[in-house]
Design an enzyme around this catalytic site. Structure first.
Site, PDB file in Angstrom:
ATOM      1  N   ASP A 187     -14.528   2.229  -4.587  1.00  0.00           N
ATOM      2  CA  ASP A 187     -13.410   1.884  -3.715  1.00  0.00           C
ATOM      3  C   ASP A 187     -13.603   0.508  -3.102  1.00  0.00           C
ATOM      4  OD1 ASP A 187     -11.048   2.301  -2.340  1.00  0.00           O
ATOM      5  OD2 ASP A 187     -11.643   4.251  -1.550  1.00  0.00           O
ATOM      6  N   MET A 188     -12.538  -0.037  -2.547  1.00  0.00           N
ATOM      7  CA  MET A 188     -12.603  -1.365  -1.908  1.00  0.00           C
ATOM      8  C   MET A 188     -11.398  -1.427  -0.977  1.00  0.00           C
ATOM      9  SD  MET A 188     -12.901  -4.550  -1.400  1.00  0.00           S
ATOM     10  CE  MET A 188     -12.405  -6.225  -1.661  1.00  0.00           C
ATOM     11  N   ASN A 189     -11.678  -1.161   0.312  1.00  0.00           N
ATOM     12  CA  ASN A 189     -10.561  -0.890   1.210  1.00  0.00           C
ATOM     13  C   ASN A 189     -10.140  -2.018   2.138  1.00  0.00           C
ATOM     14  OD1 ASN A 189      -9.536   1.787   0.671  1.00  0.00           O
ATOM     15  ND2 ASN A 189     -11.611   2.481   1.089  1.00  0.00           N
ATOM     16  N   LYS A 245     -16.190   6.837  -8.518  1.00  0.00           N
ATOM     17  CA  LYS A 245     -14.983   6.196  -7.969  1.00  0.00           C
ATOM     18  C   LYS A 245     -15.483   5.064  -7.080  1.00  0.00           C
ATOM     19  CE  LYS A 245     -11.039   7.268  -4.928  1.00  0.00           C
ATOM     20  NZ  LYS A 245     -10.426   8.352  -4.140  1.00  0.00           N
ATOM     21  N   ASP A 263     -15.770  12.582  -2.460  1.00  0.00           N
ATOM     22  CA  ASP A 263     -15.228  11.297  -2.013  1.00  0.00           C
ATOM     23  C   ASP A 263     -16.018  10.784  -0.814  1.00  0.00           C
ATOM     24  OD1 ASP A 263     -12.920   9.326  -1.085  1.00  0.00           O
ATOM     25  OD2 ASP A 263     -12.284  10.092  -3.021  1.00  0.00           O
ATOM     26  N   ASP A 286      -2.666   5.676  -3.221  1.00  0.00           N
ATOM     27  CA  ASP A 286      -2.983   6.763  -2.300  1.00  0.00           C
ATOM     28  C   ASP A 286      -1.777   7.670  -2.142  1.00  0.00           C
ATOM     29  OD1 ASP A 286      -5.568   6.110  -1.857  1.00  0.00           O
ATOM     30  OD2 ASP A 286      -5.233   5.047   0.026  1.00  0.00           O
ATOM     31  N   ARG A 332      -9.663  -2.084   8.084  1.00  0.00           N
ATOM     32  CA  ARG A 332     -10.165  -0.700   8.131  1.00  0.00           C
ATOM     33  C   ARG A 332     -11.551  -0.661   8.799  1.00  0.00           C
ATOM     34  NH1 ARG A 332     -11.450   4.094   3.713  1.00  0.00           N
ATOM     35  NH2 ARG A 332     -10.450   5.716   4.887  1.00  0.00           N
ATOM     36  N   TRP A 385       0.859  -1.195   0.000  1.00  0.00           N
ATOM     37  CA  TRP A 385       0.000   0.000   0.000  1.00  0.00           C
ATOM     38  C   TRP A 385       0.899   1.250   0.000  1.00  0.00           C
ATOM     39  CZ3 TRP A 385      -0.478   3.447   4.336  1.00  0.00           C
ATOM     40  CH2 TRP A 385      -1.414   4.467   4.139  1.00  0.00           C
ATOM     41  N   CYS A 416     -10.685   1.640  -7.558  1.00  0.00           N
ATOM     42  CA  CYS A 416      -9.775   2.023  -6.476  1.00  0.00           C
ATOM     43  C   CYS A 416      -9.841   0.920  -5.434  1.00  0.00           C
ATOM     44  CB  CYS A 416     -10.241   3.354  -5.877  1.00  0.00           C
ATOM     45  SG  CYS A 416      -9.307   3.891  -4.437  1.00  0.00           S
TER      46      CYS A 416
HETATM   47  C1  GLA Z   1      -9.227   4.953   0.147  1.00  0.00           C
HETATM   48  C2  GLA Z   1      -8.946   5.589  -1.192  1.00  0.00           C
HETATM   49  C3  GLA Z   1      -8.805   7.085  -1.029  1.00  0.00           C
HETATM   50  C4  GLA Z   1     -10.059   7.649  -0.417  1.00  0.00           C
HETATM   51  C5  GLA Z   1     -10.372   6.947   0.883  1.00  0.00           C
HETATM   52  C6  GLA Z   1     -11.716   7.354   1.424  1.00  0.00           C
HETATM   53  O1  GLA Z   1      -8.148   5.032   0.981  1.00  0.00           O
HETATM   54  O2  GLA Z   1      -7.821   5.026  -1.765  1.00  0.00           O
HETATM   55  O3  GLA Z   1      -8.532   7.698  -2.263  1.00  0.00           O
HETATM   56  O4  GLA Z   1     -11.118   7.495  -1.326  1.00  0.00           O
HETATM   57  O5  GLA Z   1     -10.371   5.531   0.732  1.00  0.00           O
HETATM   58  O6  GLA Z   1     -12.033   6.686   2.576  1.00  0.00           O
END
Ligand code: GLA
Length: 767
Positions: A475-477, A473, A363, A537, A440, A197, A515
């Site tokens: 996302d998938m964190n 966008k 975002d 990021d 997360r 990361w 993302c």
């Molecule tokens: C991730 C994405 C960031 C942002 C955050 C928001 O970390 O990579 O760009 O969108 O989530 O929580």
């Protein structure tokens, strides 16, 4: 004709490559050649000679051929237990309970287009040609289709396998790769994109020695384990030498193995990771592997990259935005994190607009109780305190400012503290008897469940259709944990792709950016849906040289989200010049990730000018022919992008040596006879960076800590010396000697005044 089948031979031709294999007397498929284009003719010279097998060999059928040993044959596919002891592309428990299997030629056919896949995304090959060779186990009615689709112009062969069980008893798949390719050993260097990361896609090269090298992920495609891989002859450079490239249209648990065997044959297999993988096939059922793509170039690493870039742009990325210049966006994440109100967003959009941004992206944090990352994921109700006029109200106001509106989602995850989780705890992936492991602060939703997929599709599409959203966008964190087995990961992905298909196929007008905590899911499976992916990021331009530079081996520039953020950088504390942040992001799908009010008025003015310049080079940077240019210096990175009339060159020096010589700027790929002009893009120099050195140019001494200096720094800048030349293409290709940099012995307005981490951007235009 790109596919020719004659006697027992199969020949696949692209513009610059030939792929050749033949059926042996026993029906196995023997690889003869994959590499530079060769004419039709006698292939005896290409056959691997093994008249006397090794002393330790297991012979396939000694009574018929005392030299036929599978371990010493380059093969297109292999089984288990019949004398080939290398990595097998298939491990399958056959109807008799044993893993022994032996796949031999059964039939073949040639088709126009690529056979349609049922579960996974594939390249768009309507007018390509495909060869399907069906192999059958020597004993049981278990079949493997090897599918080759030939992309002539792009020099790419797509390969995949489908296994089908026609036996009464079920079989159990333990491993099934998309392809297996055997090449002669040539002391290859293996290149992968590794890292972590905020450190994605760093190029790692290692020599291939005896044994196997594995590049894999046991979750999704992941920050540190991109599915792409290259094999280059030892002395290959950016411009010359044989290079093979491999990639998968797959976003999940992948594995590529490169194995140098005893007979000096290199076997490359790639596909779904067999880690914990179990998949039962009952009679009549089949399993399709993800599509793999292979390319070869004798024009070095750039040759390989350019093949893949064309392929991805023409055959992978799709939708209205496939070949459209990407809008300059401003994303509010680093400006606001979770703290914003409608008014502050509108202010940010207004400032972005003034700078030249075309798209405003809201975002994380607009929904449910999402004021930190511990709550709200899974919910879609708009936070009325933050957005009293809803998303629609905000979107319309953004549109009124002449900007497009984009929105962030993270639909695959759920926080415990969410209405969704309270209502459906069973929708999250967890094992009933174990405490779940969070990433997360969130759990993954089980996309193998129909009701979960429906929930996501319904909620996301409701929002997309009820407000003016032209960009998403997604996302998938987190990575996957607490799963059932490897096959579950594959089923998850099939569910994920179904969700994306249902949401985005009918909404091709939406620009879609993938993302996963940055570049955690940067792969060709994802790019079948999203036209671009947030590369990392980490927006520090010096880190981005490695990230975007690494990605550029396999992925085109138009697919890489790249933003200008503030300095010192939020992750590295590196204080880089604004011009460097701009120039590196210019080689990407460009945007801003900052609050312009954190810039000085003169920085804002400079940034506005940069964005204006960007609009004149954006098409070239994003869609031009991209090359990495060797500079002979580890601390100087040079890239260029080229369209018919324009070449844009970026040169970044991360460390500036003392007593500098004249740097040589070589431009590639121009027409020697034609005339060109070169103009350097203005590089603003902000006075605070010079401290007391200002004495070189001012009659008075200004102390570096004085209020005067701070005040001057807010409103005044100098411009660095700007190189301009008019010369023939031959001259530019031979190299331009650039003016010297500051060496401390005085000041001339014909010297460059930039230090470490400085960038120069040149525009070369054909007359
Ligand atoms: C991730 C994405 C960031 C942002 C955050 C928001 O970390 O990579 O760009 O969108 O989530 O929580």
């Amino acid at each position: 004709m790109s596919i020719t089948v004659s006697e027992s031979r199969f020949r696949l031709d692209t513009a610059d490559t030939t792929y050749l294999f033949q059926k042996t007397a026993f029906g196995h498929l023997e690889s003869l050649h994959y590499g530079r284009k060769i004419p039709e003719g006698d292939v005896e010279s290409l056959r691997y000679k093994h008249e006397i097998p090794f002393g330790s060999a297991v012979l396939y059928d000694e009574s018929k051929d005392a030299s036929y040993c599978l371990d010493e044959l380059p093969l297109e596919w292999s089984g288990v237990g019949k004398g080939d002891f290398r990595t097998s592309p298939i491990e399958i428990r056959m109807p008799d309970g044993s893993f022994t299997c032996d796949f031999v030629y059964d039939s073949h056919r040639v088709e126009t287009g690529a056979p349609k896949m049922q579960t996974l995304p594939q390249s768009t090959g309507e007018e390509a040609e495909s060869l399907i060779v069906t192999l059958k186990d020597a004993v049981f009615p278990v079949y493997v289709d090897l599918i080759y689709t030939v992309y002539e112009k792009e020099n790419v062969i797509a390969r995949r396998a489908v296994v089908r069980n026609e036996a009464e008893e079920p079989v159990l798949l333990n491993q099934i790769m998309s392809y297996s390719l055997d090449l002669m050993d040539r002391s290859y260097t293996v290149t992968t994109l590794s890292g972590a990361w905020i450190r994605e896609a760093h190029v790692v090269e290692r020599p291939l020695r005896a044994g196997a090298l594995v590049n894999e992920s046991t979750s999704h495609s992941q920050h540190g384990n991109n599915p792409a891989l290259a094999l280059a002859v030892q002395d290959a450079t950016e411009e010359s030498g044989d290079v093979y490239g491999f990639n998968l249209l797959y976003s999940g648990n992948h594995r590529t193995t490169v194995e140098l065997g005893q007979a000096g044959i290199v076997r490359i297999t790639g596909g779904v990771n067999p880690h914990c993988f179990l998949w039962e096939l009952k009679k009549g059922e089949s399993f399709e592997t993800p599509e793999a793509v292979l390319t070869y170039s004798c024009r070095g690493k750039n040759g390989m990259s350019q093949n893949f870039h064309a392929f991805v742009q023409n055959r992978v990325v799709r939708g209205d935005w496939q070949k459209k210049e990407r809008p300059i966006l401003i994303n509010n994440w680093e400006a606001n994190f979770f703290q914003f109100r409608q008014n502050s967003l509108l202010r940010l959009a207004q400032q972005g607009k003034k700078l030249g941004c075309e798209l405003f992206v809201l975002d994380d944090g607009w929904f449910g109780a999402r004021n930190t990352d511990t709550a709200g994921l899974g919910d879609y109700t708009v936070n009325p305190k933050k957005l009293p006029n809803g998303l629609d109200g905000l979107g319309k106001r953004i549109n009124e400012k002449g900007m497009q509106f984009g929105l962030w989602f993270e639909p695959e995850n759920v926080n415990d503290d969410s209405d969704l989780y309270r209502a459906h705890p069973d929708w999250a992936i967890q094992r009933p008897n174990r405490k779940p492991s969070l990433g997360r602060h969130q759990k993954l939703l089980d996309l193998t469940k129909r009701e979960v997929r429906d929930y996501i599709v319904e909620n996301v599409t409701k929002i997309l259709d009820s407000c003016p959203i032209s960009y998403v966008k997604w996302d998938m964190n987190r990575k996957v944990s607490d799963f059932l087995d490897g096959a579950f990961l594959h089923r998850y992905l099939i569910g994920y792709y179904e969700v994306l298909t249902r949401i985005f196929r009918p909404r091709q007008q939406i620009l879609f950016e993938g993302c996963a905590s940055g570049g955690g899911r940067f792969d060709l499976g994802q790019l079948c849906f999203s036209q671009q992916i947030w590369s990392s990021d980490d927006t520090d331009p010096i880190e981005r040289l490695k990230i975007q530079g690494g990605l550029s081996l396999f992925y085109p520039i138009s697919t890489m989200g790249a933003h200008v953020s503030l300095a010192p950088h939020q992750q590295t504390l590196r204080n880089t010049p604004l011009s460097t942040r701009f120039a590196v992001a210019a080689f990407g799908a460009f945007g801003l990730e900052l609050d312009p009010k954190d810039l000085t008025p003169i920085e804002r003015k400079s940034l506005r000018a940069m964005l204006e310049t960007y609009r004149t080079i954006r098409k070239t940077c994003q869609f031009g022919k991209f090359s990495r240019v060797e500079t002979g210096n580890d601390y100087t990175v040079q890239w260029q992008a080229q369209t018919e009339k324009q070449t844009v060159v970026l040169r970044v020096k991360t460390i500036v040596p003392a007593a500098q010589k004249n740097d040589l700027l070589e431009v590639k790929g121009l027409s020697p006879e034609k005339m060109y002009t070169l103009e350097q893009v203005s590089t603003p120099l902000f006075v605070s960076g010079f401290g007391t050195l200002l004495k070189h140019i001012l009659p008075v001494t200004i102390r570096s800590y004085s209020h005067l200096l701070l005040a001057v720094n807010k409103y005044l800048k100098m411009d660095d010396y700007k190189e301009t030349y008019r010369a023939s293409g031959a001259q530019f290709m031979a190299g331009i000697r650039l003016h010297r940099s500051f060496i401390g012995t005085g000041y001339s307005d014909k010297m460059h005044m930039q230090g470490d981490d400085s960038a120069m951007l040149f525009i070369i235009t054909e007359e």
